[in-house]
Scaffold this active site. Structure first.
Site, mmCIF file in Angstrom:
data_model
loop_
_atom_site.group_PDB
_atom_site.id
_atom_site.type_symbol
_atom_site.label_atom_id
_atom_site.label_comp_id
_atom_site.label_asym_id
_atom_site.label_seq_id
_atom_site.Cartn_x
_atom_site.Cartn_y
_atom_site.Cartn_z
ATOM 1 N N ASP A 119 0.814 -1.219 0.000
ATOM 2 C CA ASP A 119 0.000 0.000 0.000
ATOM 3 C C ASP A 119 0.852 1.277 0.000
ATOM 4 O O ASP A 119 0.499 2.252 -0.664
ATOM 5 C CB ASP A 119 -1.006 -0.007 1.154
ATOM 6 C CG ASP A 119 -0.326 -0.108 2.496
ATOM 7 O OD1 ASP A 119 0.697 -0.810 2.591
ATOM 8 O OD2 ASP A 119 -0.812 0.514 3.454
ATOM 9 N N GLY A 120 1.999 1.261 0.699
ATOM 10 C CA GLY A 120 2.849 2.453 0.724
ATOM 11 C C GLY A 120 3.380 2.767 -0.663
ATOM 12 O O GLY A 120 3.348 3.921 -1.115
ATOM 13 N N ASP A 143 1.140 -9.395 4.168
ATOM 14 C CA ASP A 143 -0.061 -9.069 4.954
ATOM 15 C C ASP A 143 -1.356 -9.374 4.197
ATOM 16 O O ASP A 143 -2.417 -9.494 4.819
ATOM 17 C CB ASP A 143 -0.053 -7.581 5.334
ATOM 18 C CG ASP A 143 1.201 -7.166 6.078
ATOM 19 O OD1 ASP A 143 1.845 -8.041 6.691
ATOM 20 O OD2 ASP A 143 1.550 -5.969 6.046
ATOM 21 N N GLY A 186 1.347 -8.982 10.032
ATOM 22 C CA GLY A 186 0.100 -8.758 9.288
ATOM 23 C C GLY A 186 -0.419 -7.343 9.433
ATOM 24 O O GLY A 186 -1.447 -6.988 8.861
ATOM 25 N N ARG A 187 0.246 -6.575 10.299
ATOM 26 C CA ARG A 187 -0.165 -5.189 10.574
ATOM 27 C C ARG A 187 -1.635 -5.116 10.970
ATOM 28 O O ARG A 187 -2.063 -5.806 11.860
ATOM 29 C CB ARG A 187 0.129 -4.306 9.360
ATOM 30 C CG ARG A 187 1.521 -3.753 9.391
ATOM 31 C CD ARG A 187 1.678 -2.527 8.554
ATOM 32 N NE ARG A 187 0.915 -2.586 7.324
ATOM 33 C CZ ARG A 187 0.747 -1.571 6.510
ATOM 34 N NH1 ARG A 187 1.302 -0.414 6.798
ATOM 35 N NH2 ARG A 187 0.060 -1.679 5.413
ATOM 36 N N HIS A 288 10.033 -11.258 11.640
ATOM 37 C CA HIS A 288 10.553 -11.204 10.262
ATOM 38 C C HIS A 288 10.864 -12.570 9.665
ATOM 39 O O HIS A 288 11.120 -12.664 8.463
ATOM 40 C CB HIS A 288 11.789 -10.306 10.207
ATOM 41 C CG HIS A 288 11.447 -8.859 10.397
ATOM 42 N ND1 HIS A 288 11.252 -8.293 11.631
ATOM 43 C CD2 HIS A 288 11.223 -7.872 9.501
ATOM 44 C CE1 HIS A 288 10.944 -7.022 11.493
ATOM 45 N NE2 HIS A 288 10.910 -6.730 10.208
#
Ligand code: F6P
Length: 380
Positions: A119-120, A143, A186-187, A288
């Protein structure tokens, strides 16, 4: 077909994941094989475009990388061209370097740029497109939270790694009669926790989308013990939080567009379960580890399809679009529609329904509707 195209750029942005090299390989091979087009790879995502750091990618350069994790181009999740961190007098200042990126792109004689990212990267790409950069997007992230596609590459490999960890923790949970809590990345979305929880036979799965009720969690543990199952496996997404509670922030990276790095909710869950049930708990935070390793065969195929299609899109002139998987077929979604949106687990998703039919606790009281616990927005 766009016969003018002679040279295209590619970059990998955001957190790395298995499958990035498979996309790069597919792009370089397709550009060469089908169109005789040259490929330039920018180093470290948008940082390389701004700082004019790149390498020419020939077919020989991508030989043997299909199975390798990471990205041969390097990446950065701290390189927003419009808010670019520059170290000055031991402190960061933020500059709009987007025009420099456009100038570098033009100087290299590139016809379009393939931006592989989450997304970023898509948000930055949407803004660079407004400034005239012709971009095609390729969706990546472990994610699986990117809007506009049913799946991102990297996710399946992370699920495989997480599931393997859950399997291994299962046996020690059984031997010691403990509650084992496994935290996955997964944020703000629970896809990784949900899928590895189901695949690994988890008993309780806690997702960011459904703030949990600790009594319901403990009741699930106690019910298992009462039924003679003297251990429980709890899979927790790093963005999960208790009812009325907050997500647990591990650190803040001020140079990153989304500064928050999550991690540590599993320790809270363990302390609460131990306190309320007197059953010993242990915590494993996979972190990670989930971003590493060789891509799964599913991801190798998906990443290769995405890479091949991205080049076809360039040549067809489908600028401004992100390649996507929709209902099992390749498609595309405008990058502008992807930027700034997150795809979250919903109460009616088939995997959620499956979990409920199996009696997996999602941390919600059994007699209450899950919908009432659903929180769509991100509460940091
Ligand atoms: O977006 C991928 C991801 O791995 C998230 O799951 C996680 O929250 C974040 O990136 C970690 O970022 P970093 O590599 O900067 O610690």
């Amino acid at each position: 077909m766009n016969k003018q195209t002679k040279r295209i750029g590619v970059l990998t942005g955001g957190g790395d994941c298995p499958g990035l090299n498979a996309v790069i390989r597919a792009i370089v091979k397709t550009a060469d094989n089908d169109y005789d087009v040259e490929v330039i790879g920018f180093l470290d995502g948008y940082e390389g475009l701004i700082e004019n750091r790149y390498r020419v990618l020939e077919v020989k350069d991508v030989s043997g990388i299909l199975t390798h994790g990471g990205t041969i181009l390097g990446t950065s999740n701290q390189a927003d061209p419009f808010h670019f961190p520059v170290l000055e007098d031991e402190d960061y200042i933020y500059l709009d370097r987007s025009s420099q990126g456009i100038r570098n792109f033009e100087k290299l004689g590139l016809d379009s740029l393939i931006a592989i990212g989450g997304d970023g990267t898509m948000a930055a790409s949407a803004r660079m497109m407004e400034k005239g950069l012709p971009i095609i997007g390729v969706p990546k992230t472990i994610d699986n939270d990117l809007a506009g596609t049913d799946i991102t590459f990297g996710f399946d490999s992370a699920v495989v790694t997480a599931t393997d960890a859950v399997d291994k923790i299962h046996t020690t949970a059984q031997s010691h009669h403990r509650v084992m809590i496994i935290e996955v990345m997964g944020r703000y979305a629970g896809w990784l926790a949900l899928c590895s929880g189901i695949a690994g036979g988890g008993d309780i799965i806690l997702l960011p989308e459904f703030p949990y009720d600790i009594e319901a969690v403990c009741n699930a543990v106690k019910a298992r013990n009462a039924a003679g199952k003297r251990f429980s496996i709890v899979v927790v997404g790093e963005g999960a939080r208790a009812q009325g509670g907050k997500m647990v922030v591990d650190r803040e990276i001020k140079t990153s567009p989304d500064a928050v790095r999550l991690g540590g909710i599993s320790r809270q869950v363990a302390a609460q379960i131990e306190g309320l049930t007197n059953i010993e708990c242990r915590v494993t935070i996979l972190g990670h580890l989930l971003r590493g390793g060789s891509p799964s065969s599913f991801d190798r195929i998906l990443a290769t399809q995405f890479g091949v299609e991205a080049v076809h899109m360039v040549m067809r002139g489908d600028i401004g679009q992100m390649v996507a998987m929709k209902n099992g077929s390749l498609g595309m979604t405008p990058i502008s529609e992807v930027a700034g949106k997150l795809r979250k687990v919903t109460p009616d998703h088939p995997y959620v329904q499956v979990a409920q039919s199996l009696g997996i606790s999602l941390g919600v009281p059994v007699d209450e509707p899950l919908e009432e616990y659903f929180v769509e927005e991100v509460a940091k």
